[in-house]
Each structure stands twice: as structure tokens, then as C-alpha cells.
Design an enzyme around this catalytic site. Structure first.
Site, PDB file in Angstrom:
ATOM      1  N   HIS A  44       0.705  -1.264  -0.041  1.00  0.00           N
ATOM      2  CA  HIS A  44      -0.096   0.015   0.101  1.00  0.00           C
ATOM      3  C   HIS A  44       0.834   1.346   0.004  1.00  0.00           C
ATOM      4  O   HIS A  44       0.446   2.385   0.643  1.00  0.00           O
ATOM      5  CB  HIS A  44      -0.877  -0.101   1.190  1.00  0.00           C
ATOM      6  CG  HIS A  44      -2.179  -0.853   1.201  1.00  0.00           C
ATOM      7  ND1 HIS A  44      -3.111  -0.518   0.584  1.00  0.00           N
ATOM      8  CD2 HIS A  44      -2.160  -2.169   1.600  1.00  0.00           C
ATOM      9  CE1 HIS A  44      -4.250  -1.489   0.320  1.00  0.00           C
ATOM     10  NE2 HIS A  44      -3.534  -2.564   0.850  1.00  0.00           N
ATOM     11  N   GLY A 135      -5.107 -11.528  -5.985  1.00  0.00           N
ATOM     12  CA  GLY A 135      -4.181 -10.374  -5.566  1.00  0.00           C
ATOM     13  C   GLY A 135      -2.950 -10.232  -6.292  1.00  0.00           C
ATOM     14  O   GLY A 135      -1.777  -9.779  -5.843  1.00  0.00           O
ATOM     15  N   LEU A 136      -2.931 -10.904  -7.749  1.00  0.00           N
ATOM     16  CA  LEU A 136      -1.802 -11.084  -8.448  1.00  0.00           C
ATOM     17  C   LEU A 136      -1.696 -10.254  -9.525  1.00  0.00           C
ATOM     18  O   LEU A 136      -1.167 -10.566 -10.423  1.00  0.00           O
ATOM     19  CB  LEU A 136      -1.467 -12.606  -8.520  1.00  0.00           C
ATOM     20  CG  LEU A 136      -1.111 -13.246  -7.431  1.00  0.00           C
ATOM     21  CD1 LEU A 136      -0.898 -15.008  -7.650  1.00  0.00           C
ATOM     22  CD2 LEU A 136       0.141 -13.073  -6.452  1.00  0.00           C
ATOM     23  N   SER A 137      -2.609  -9.618  -9.480  1.00  0.00           N
ATOM     24  CA  SER A 137      -2.805  -8.556 -10.545  1.00  0.00           C
ATOM     25  C   SER A 137      -3.188  -8.846 -11.968  1.00  0.00           C
ATOM     26  O   SER A 137      -2.697  -8.361 -13.079  1.00  0.00           O
ATOM     27  CB  SER A 137      -1.484  -7.843 -10.756  1.00  0.00           C
ATOM     28  OG  SER A 137      -1.781  -6.427 -11.182  1.00  0.00           O
ATOM     29  N   SER A 138      -4.321  -9.663 -12.235  1.00  0.00           N
ATOM     30  CA  SER A 138      -4.886  -9.967 -13.354  1.00  0.00           C
ATOM     31  C   SER A 138      -5.321  -8.983 -14.160  1.00  0.00           C
ATOM     32  O   SER A 138      -4.966  -9.148 -15.267  1.00  0.00           O
ATOM     33  CB  SER A 138      -5.819 -11.387 -13.033  1.00  0.00           C
ATOM     34  OG  SER A 138      -6.918 -10.926 -12.626  1.00  0.00           O
ATOM     35  N   SER A 139      -5.844  -7.923 -13.737  1.00  0.00           N
ATOM     36  CA  SER A 139      -6.475  -6.820 -14.697  1.00  0.00           C
ATOM     37  C   SER A 139      -5.317  -6.037 -15.212  1.00  0.00           C
ATOM     38  O   SER A 139      -5.535  -5.797 -16.439  1.00  0.00           O
ATOM     39  CB  SER A 139      -7.589  -6.108 -13.913  1.00  0.00           C
ATOM     40  OG  SER A 139      -6.960  -5.694 -12.568  1.00  0.00           O
ATOM     41  N   ASP A 183       1.000  -2.082 -10.404  1.00  0.00           N
ATOM     42  CA  ASP A 183       0.604  -3.191 -10.986  1.00  0.00           C
ATOM     43  C   ASP A 183       0.949  -3.268 -12.450  1.00  0.00           C
ATOM     44  O   ASP A 183       1.488  -4.058 -13.054  1.00  0.00           O
ATOM     45  CB  ASP A 183      -0.729  -3.553 -10.686  1.00  0.00           C
ATOM     46  CG  ASP A 183      -1.166  -3.764  -9.324  1.00  0.00           C
ATOM     47  OD1 ASP A 183      -0.262  -4.023  -8.603  1.00  0.00           O
ATOM     48  OD2 ASP A 183      -2.208  -3.914  -8.838  1.00  0.00           O
TER      49      ASP A 183
HETATM   50  C1  GLA Z   1      -3.872  -3.097  -5.176  1.00  0.00           C
HETATM   51  C2  GLA Z   1      -3.759  -1.849  -5.802  1.00  0.00           C
HETATM   52  C3  GLA Z   1      -2.150  -1.571  -6.010  1.00  0.00           C
HETATM   53  C4  GLA Z   1      -1.583  -1.432  -4.420  1.00  0.00           C
HETATM   54  C5  GLA Z   1      -2.017  -2.735  -3.994  1.00  0.00           C
HETATM   55  C6  GLA Z   1      -1.754  -2.633  -2.344  1.00  0.00           C
HETATM   56  O1  GLA Z   1      -3.298  -4.357  -5.595  1.00  0.00           O
HETATM   57  O2  GLA Z   1      -4.329  -2.192  -7.339  1.00  0.00           O
HETATM   58  O3  GLA Z   1      -2.170  -0.410  -6.805  1.00  0.00           O
HETATM   59  O4  GLA Z   1      -2.100  -0.260  -3.936  1.00  0.00           O
HETATM   60  O5  GLA Z   1      -3.470  -3.033  -3.819  1.00  0.00           O
HETATM   61  O6  GLA Z   1      -0.130  -2.542  -2.037  1.00  0.00           O
END
Ligand code: GLA
Length: 396
Positions: A44, A135-139, A183
Site C-alpha cells: 500500500h 491479488g496477483l494483478s490479473s487486470s 501493477d
Molecule cells: C492493490 C492496488 C495496488 C496496490 C496494492 C496494495 O493491488 O491495485 O495499486 O495499492 O493494492 O499494495
């Protein structure tokens, strides 16, 4: 490193042929990939102007994409029912709910047009192999895969930093999510065998060596839904803004909250207590990043792991984005021999945690964490094993 092709790649090819072989320009699509990421330390911090330390994993989003001579965007996903076939004239200014997942590629197209002036129709079939909603950022991986594809098809030769900015702008301006830059930058810029030390305040970065053979990443899914994640996320953004205003008034102007020091925070009066605690996480997390960066330069993964664990503690106590399930799963993981450290991943509030471990640790970890977790919650967590991966690219 030997890269075995994901089964998703064959599936998107086949689906493309089935749906679009006789349509549009009729030719074979080109294939693209963008990885998901784990952020080792720097939880964060991106939207507070801090540093982050993500690395690409060996899973992400694949896209089969073909340029068309008509003014239409056709999108199909292996994982989602919604499909679109949209003339350019029907693309709204900002995404509405009806667009669902297609808002990401359409937003990237819109930003690509704004930047390059190239308005090319395209057809894409996409499919991912990241654990869903982990929470591994697929979008971001989807956005970056499409950005890399549009750039390649139009031969615009934009660099990956520009593509990362474009993907980020798509998410903020079209999709409407007020996220930080981590991300999209991680997916577009991470390199094999390296973590990305990204300074979000000025968007500068450095690739730090992290050998692909040195670690594995175990994703531990608590199966706890991420309740209220969006509203809680926005609340944290607001609290950080309040802390920034209070510190600027007390100490003097800085570019961002992450640039105040722990000593400055302690000397100032930041109230209410929740806002002070959010700020304490941000300014102390910057110290953990600095230690992790130094450790990576020395190749000392054990210290990087310790920073993960400390980061988890701080996100749980000061930033208040953890929950019992995430605390138990990470603590249990850290009891296992070979685990360097563990922390929640993504925004938190439920969902998954990651453990950074010596290669060959995953089975032992799964057995122990399952036992502890089942005893406490009566629920069996799910596990997935990821390895450091390659960057965003065309697959030829
Ligand atoms: C989400 C947000 C990121 C980041 C994380 C926390 O994944 O998309 O930009 O803020 O939370 O580290």
C-alpha cells in the site's frame, strides 16, 4: 530458464480459430503475454508515493490478437461469458458496468488511440492462468498484454514504460479505479531474474537481481472473500491524504506521504489515531524497502523474506488491512523450514497471502499450513506454486 507453454496458449488459439477464422481479415492472430506480479515489500505504498518491490511470476494473461480493417473491437475471454463486438462509435467516454471485463482492453485501446492517433480495429481472445482474484494483478496483466499487442500490430514501437503508463491511464480514466502505478509497471517492466525497485513518486526504477532459481512463491488462498475491499481501499487512500495534509502542516511540504521520516512523524501530532497508524505503516515500510533493496544487492534472500514478514505485521497492526485468516496463514507458513517470509498479497481484506521460500518447500508448507488452518477455522485453504517469470512480450 526452461519455459513450458501454458495450456491456455493452445486454448486461446483454438478458440480464435473456432470463432474468427472466416471473419474480419481472416488471418492467424499473433500471441502475447503479460505476467502477474507479487509485490515483495512496499504494501500500500504506491498511492502514497512510496517505493515498491514487485517481481513477475510465471503466470499471467495470454492474448491472441489480430488487426482488422474494419472499425470494430471484438473481445472474447476463456474465463468470462461476456463477449463484445463493438463499433468504435459505440465506445463510451468512460466504462459502464455493462462492459464488465472488456472495459480493460477497451480502455487500453482508447488510451492507445489518444497517444498514437492509430485507430485500428482488432479482435482478441484472452485467457489467464493466474489464480482468480488472488491479488496477483490479473487486470493489470490483461491491460498490459493488450497494450503490447496494439503496439506490435500498429508497429508504433512504444517502449514498455510508455505502455505501462498507458495501461495505468486506462484503469484510472476509463475503468475508473483510482489505483497506484505498481501493477501496470510491474507487468510491463519486470525482467526475468530480477525484482523491480520502483520509486512511485517519480516513476523511476531499477532492476535488482533475484535469481529465478533462488526462490519459489507459494500462494495461500484463505478462501475468505474480500469483503468491502473497494470501500476499505478508498478509505485508506483518504486516510493517507489526511496524514499527508497533517504532516505537511506540521513539518513542511514534501512530495508525498512516503517521504516523511519516522522521526518527523513521531515529532508531529497526527490525529485521529487511525490516521497516525496509517502514516506509521507508510513511513516505516519505506525503511523495510531500503533493507530489502540492500539485501537483494547482496543476494541475501533470507533478509528479503524477513522484510515480507515484518511488512505483514505492519499492514495488520497499523494499516489494518489483514484479518485473522491472513494472520494465521502467514504465521503458520513462517514456521516451516525453508520459508523466508510471508505476507498478505494485493490489497488484503481477505483473499490470499504469499510465502517466499527456498525451492522445494511447497509440499511441506502446504501440509503444515493446512493442518493449522483447518484446526482453527474448519476450512481447507488452497495452494498454488508460482516461480519467478518472464516479462511482457510477444510469443513467437
Ligand atoms: C492493490 C492496488 C495496488 C496496490 C496494492 C496494495 O493491488 O491495485 O495499486 O495499492 O493494492 O499494495
Amino acid at each position: 530458464m526452461i519455459v513450458s507453454p501454458s495450456p491456455q496458449l493452445a486454448r486461446i488459439r483454438t478458440r480464435f480459430r473456432e470463432e474468427f477464422a472466416g471473419e474480419g481479415s481472416g488471418g492467424e492472430p499473433r500471441l502475447f503475454f503479460a505476467p502477474g506480479r507479487v509485490n515483495l515489500v512496499g504494501a500500500h505504498l504506491d498511492y502514497s508515493g512510496g517505493d515498491v518491490l514487485p517481481m513477475a511470476v510465471d503466470r499471467g494473461v495470454y492474448a491472441a490478437v489480430r488487426a482488422e480493417n474494419d472499425d470494430r473491437i471484438r473481445l472474447v475471454s476463456l474465463d468470462q461469458e461476456l463477449e463484445v463486438d463493438l463499433p468504435f462509435t459505440a465506445v463510451p467516454e468512460r466504462a459502464d458496468a455493462d462492459l464488465g471485463w472488456t472495459a480493460y482492453p477497451i480502455g487500453v485501446w482508447q488510451q492507445f488511440v489518444a497517444r498514437t492517433g492509430v485507430r485500428q480495429g482488432f479482435t482478441a481472445v484472452v485467457g489467464g492462468d493466474l489464480p482468480m482474484a488472488s491479488g496477483l494483478s490479473s487486470s493489470a496483466a490483461l491491460e498490459v498484454a493488450i497494450a503490447v499487442a496494439l503496439d506490435a500490430l500498429a508497429e508504433t514501437q512504444l517502449d514498455h514504460e510508455t505502455l505501462a503508463r498507458l495501461a495505468h491511464a486506462a484503469e484510472r480514466e476509463f475503468v475508473g479505479v483510482n489505483c497506484g502505478i505498481m501493477d501496470q509497471f510491474a507487468s510491463a517492466l519486470c525482467r526475468p531474474g530480477h525484482a523491480l525497485w520502483l520509486r512511485c513518486a517519480d516513476q523511476t526504477y531499477e532492476h535488482l537481481p533475484l535469481s529465478a532459481d533462488a526462490c519459489e512463491v507459494v500462494v495461500m488462498d484463505t478462501r475468505k472473500p474480500r469483503q468491502l475491499a473497494d470501500s476499505m481501499f478508498n478509505q485508506r487512500v483518504d486516510e493517507c491524504a489526511a496524514a499527508f495534509a497533517a504532516l505537511s502542516a506540521a513539518v513542511g511540504e514534501r512530495a508525498c506521504l512516503a517521504h516523511f521520516t519516522p522521526a518527523e512523524l513521531e515529532a508531529a501530532v497526527v490525529e485521529p489515531r487511525d490516521v497516525y497508524l496509517r502514516a506509521r505503516h507508510v513511513v516505516t515500510e519505506m525503511g523495510r524497502i531500503a533493507r530489502a533493496v540492500e539485501a537483494l544487492r547482496r543476494g541475501d534472500i533470507a533478509v528479503v523474506g524477513a522484510m515480507l514478514t515484518e511488512s505483514h505485521r505492519s499492514t495488520a497492526t497499523d494499516y489494518a488491512v489483514s484479518c485473522d485468516e491472513l494472520d494465521v496463514v502467514t504465521a503458520a507458513a513462517c514456521e516451516v523450514r525453508g520459508v523466508y517470509g510471508a505476507r498478505l498479497t494485493g490489497a488484503g481484506f481477505g483473499g490470499c497471502a504469499i510465502a517466499l521460500a527456498e525451492p522445494g518447500t511447497a509440499d511441506r508448507l502446504q501440509a503444515h499450513v493446512t493442518e493449522v488452518f483447518e484446526r482453527r477455522f474448519g476450512v481447507t485453504p488452497a495452494f498454488d506454486l508460482l516461480r519467478p517469470g518472464l516479462g511482457a512480450r510477444e510469443i513467437v
